[in-house]
Design a protein around this motif. Structure first.
Motif, short mmCIF file in Angstrom:
data_model
loop_
_atom_site.label_atom_id
_atom_site.label_comp_id
_atom_site.label_asym_id
_atom_site.label_seq_id
_atom_site.Cartn_x
_atom_site.Cartn_y
_atom_site.Cartn_z
N GLN A 200 -20.22 20.23 -57.92
CA GLN A 200 -19.85 18.83 -57.79
C GLN A 200 -20.55 18.25 -56.56
O GLN A 200 -20.70 18.92 -55.54
CB GLN A 200 -18.33 18.64 -57.68
N GLY A 201 -21.03 17.02 -56.73
CA GLY A 201 -21.80 16.40 -55.67
C GLY A 201 -21.20 15.09 -55.20
O GLY A 201 -20.44 14.44 -55.94
N ILE A 258 -29.41 18.44 -57.85
CA ILE A 258 -28.49 19.12 -58.78
C ILE A 258 -29.28 19.82 -59.88
O ILE A 258 -28.98 20.95 -60.26
CB ILE A 258 -27.49 18.11 -59.38
N GLN A 259 -30.31 19.14 -60.40
CA GLN A 259 -31.13 19.77 -61.44
C GLN A 259 -31.80 21.03 -60.91
O GLN A 259 -31.85 22.07 -61.58
CB GLN A 259 -32.19 18.79 -61.93
N TRP A 260 -32.33 20.97 -59.68
CA TRP A 260 -32.97 22.14 -59.08
C TRP A 260 -31.96 23.28 -58.88
O TRP A 260 -32.26 24.44 -59.14
CB TRP A 260 -33.59 21.76 -57.74
N LEU A 261 -30.76 22.94 -58.46
CA LEU A 261 -29.73 23.96 -58.27
C LEU A 261 -29.36 24.61 -59.59
O LEU A 261 -29.09 25.82 -59.65
CB LEU A 261 -28.49 23.35 -57.61
N HIS A 262 -29.35 23.83 -60.67
CA HIS A 262 -29.08 24.40 -61.99
C HIS A 262 -30.15 25.42 -62.35
O HIS A 262 -29.85 26.50 -62.86
CB HIS A 262 -29.02 23.29 -63.04
N TYR A 263 -31.41 25.07 -62.12
CA TYR A 263 -32.50 26.01 -62.39
C TYR A 263 -32.34 27.28 -61.56
O TYR A 263 -32.50 28.40 -62.06
CB TYR A 263 -33.86 25.37 -62.07
N PRO A 275 -20.65 19.40 -67.47
CA PRO A 275 -21.54 18.63 -66.59
C PRO A 275 -21.08 18.70 -65.13
O PRO A 275 -19.91 18.93 -64.83
CB PRO A 275 -21.41 17.20 -67.13
N THR A 276 -22.02 18.50 -64.24
CA THR A 276 -21.72 18.42 -62.81
C THR A 276 -21.13 17.06 -62.50
O THR A 276 -21.70 16.02 -62.87
CB THR A 276 -22.99 18.64 -61.98
N SER A 277 -20.00 17.03 -61.83
CA SER A 277 -19.38 15.77 -61.42
C SER A 277 -20.11 15.24 -60.19
O SER A 277 -20.23 15.95 -59.19
CB SER A 277 -17.89 15.98 -61.10
N LEU A 278 -20.59 14.01 -60.28
CA LEU A 278 -21.29 13.38 -59.17
C LEU A 278 -20.52 12.13 -58.76
O LEU A 278 -20.42 11.18 -59.53
CB LEU A 278 -22.72 13.03 -59.56
N GLY A 315 -26.29 15.24 -70.38
CA GLY A 315 -25.04 15.94 -70.11
C GLY A 315 -25.09 16.84 -68.89
O GLY A 315 -24.19 17.65 -68.67
N LEU A 316 -26.15 16.70 -68.08
CA LEU A 316 -26.25 17.50 -66.86
C LEU A 316 -25.24 17.04 -65.82
O LEU A 316 -24.62 17.86 -65.14
CB LEU A 316 -27.66 17.42 -66.28
N ILE A 317 -25.08 15.71 -65.69
CA ILE A 317 -24.15 15.16 -64.71
C ILE A 317 -23.19 14.19 -65.37
O ILE A 317 -23.44 13.68 -66.47
CB ILE A 317 -24.89 14.44 -63.56
N ARG A 318 -22.10 13.93 -64.67
CA ARG A 318 -21.14 12.91 -65.07
C ARG A 318 -20.83 12.07 -63.85
O ARG A 318 -20.37 12.58 -62.83
CB ARG A 318 -19.86 13.57 -65.60
N LEU A 319 -21.12 10.77 -63.89
CA LEU A 319 -20.91 9.90 -62.76
C LEU A 319 -19.44 9.48 -62.68
O LEU A 319 -18.86 9.03 -63.67
CB LEU A 319 -21.79 8.65 -62.87
#
Length: 325
Positions: A200-201, A258-263, A275-278, A315-319
């Motif tokens: 979460q960011g 966040i995308q880099w951290l997923h990789y 998804p990551t909550s942002l 679906g990578l993040i959710r604002l």
């Protein structure tokens, strides 16, 4: 370069895969074990689930390159690690004390905060200091210290803008950071053993913060479960026409991280099922990130900023909104 190429070739020959997200990371997965290596020049950190495989790896490295086994992790690149049953704590106490000693602040009166609230530094006030090299060296060391001290990131980011022509005012502000460190030289980060597998960011900005260029400042922090794993404070490259645009640019920077951290975490066999909550405190920026038809207020924003929309759709993040308080 030759050393790195030789080591990389040797590791790949034994079944290790080099991470595309971070070339210094090598991983090896078998049926019942997982091993990872982090390499910085000739310093190597090894973790794994099978002690026998780790021992085999160390024997191979010693036979091929003659390494020195320093045992369990306790000191790596100036970062101290302390393991307990509940997790691991990292700090840079020794490095901090060296900075304080080098600048004559071992006996200084501690400050409660790393910067004066509301203070805005610029290049026009004050008089140039006689030895700018001292200031440059100090700021360089403080930048490395932000690896375990996120609370000084904003203050150091502000100070780093003036390394070319520092004034007495900038030096006084830098000394304030040192006085703050004097009060807590061993403060660091704790990573618990048991934590939720989720990211979460939190993204924020300071609109037109720079009094000279009127550029805004992007800030974000990203947590893995309850542990802080990534943070940044950086001036934005262009001037934003509105606070919504500045926040949207901050969101774009956070999404890329966040995308880099997923990789990176995928290379470490960590898989996310949601998804990551942002979190963001600007409803207009969230609307821009979710709405393709917000045209009039977004047509001047560079295309690369619209990575936010793309990753929301994937679906990578959710604002999500969060109160400014």
């Amino acid at each position: 370069m030759q050393w790195n190429a030789k080591l990389t070739k040797a590791l790949k020959a034994t079944g290790f895969q080099q991470s595309t997200a971070d070339p210094s990371l090598f991983t090896k997965t078998s049926e019942n074990s997982f091993t990872a290596m982090l390499i910085y020049v000739d310093d190597i950190l090894v973790i794994g689930t099978d002690s026998a495989q780790i021992s085999e790896l160390k024997s191979f490295l010693d036979k091929s390159f003659k390494i020195k086994d320093l045992g369990h992790l306790n000191y790596f690149l100036g970062i101290e690690a302390f393991r307990i049953a509940d997790g691991i704590n990292i700090c840079q106490r020794k490095y901090t004390m060296e900075i304080l000693k080098e600048n004559g602040f071992l006996e200084a009166k501690p400050a409660k905060t790393p910067a004066i609230s509301g203070q805005k530094l610029n290049s026009l006030e004050g008089t140039l200091i006689d030895n700018p090299e001292v200031y440059k060296k100090m700021i360089g060391k403080l930048l490395y210290l932000t690896n375990t001290r996120p609370e000084i990131s904003h203050a150091v980011q502000q100070l780093s803008q003036f390394v070319d022509k520092p004034t007495n005012i900038h030096l006084t502000a830098a000394h304030r950071v040192l006085r703050y460190l004097k009060g807590s030289p061993g403060k660091g980060l704790f990573y618990p053993t048991n934590t939720q597998i989720r990211l979460q960011g939190f993204s924020d900005f300071d609109w037109a913060n720079c009094t000279e260029t009127r550029k805004s400042v992007t800030s974000y922090c990203i947590y893995f479960g309850d542990a802080l794993i990534s943070w940044r404070t950086k001036k934005q490259p262009t001037v934003s026409r509105s606070s919504s645009e500045a926040e949207y640019r901050a969101l774009a920077s956070t999404v890329c991280e966040i995308q880099w951290l997923h990789y990176l975490l995928t290379d470490l066999n960590v898989i996310f099922d949601r998804p990551t909550s942002l979190f963001c405190d600007n409803q207009s920026a969230i609307a821009i990130g979710e709405n393709h038809f917000f045209h009039e207020r977004t047509k001047h924003i560079e295309i690369d900023c619209h990575v936010v929309k793309e990753k929301v759709q994937e679906g990578l993040i959710r604002l999500l909104p969060i109160p400014s308080s």
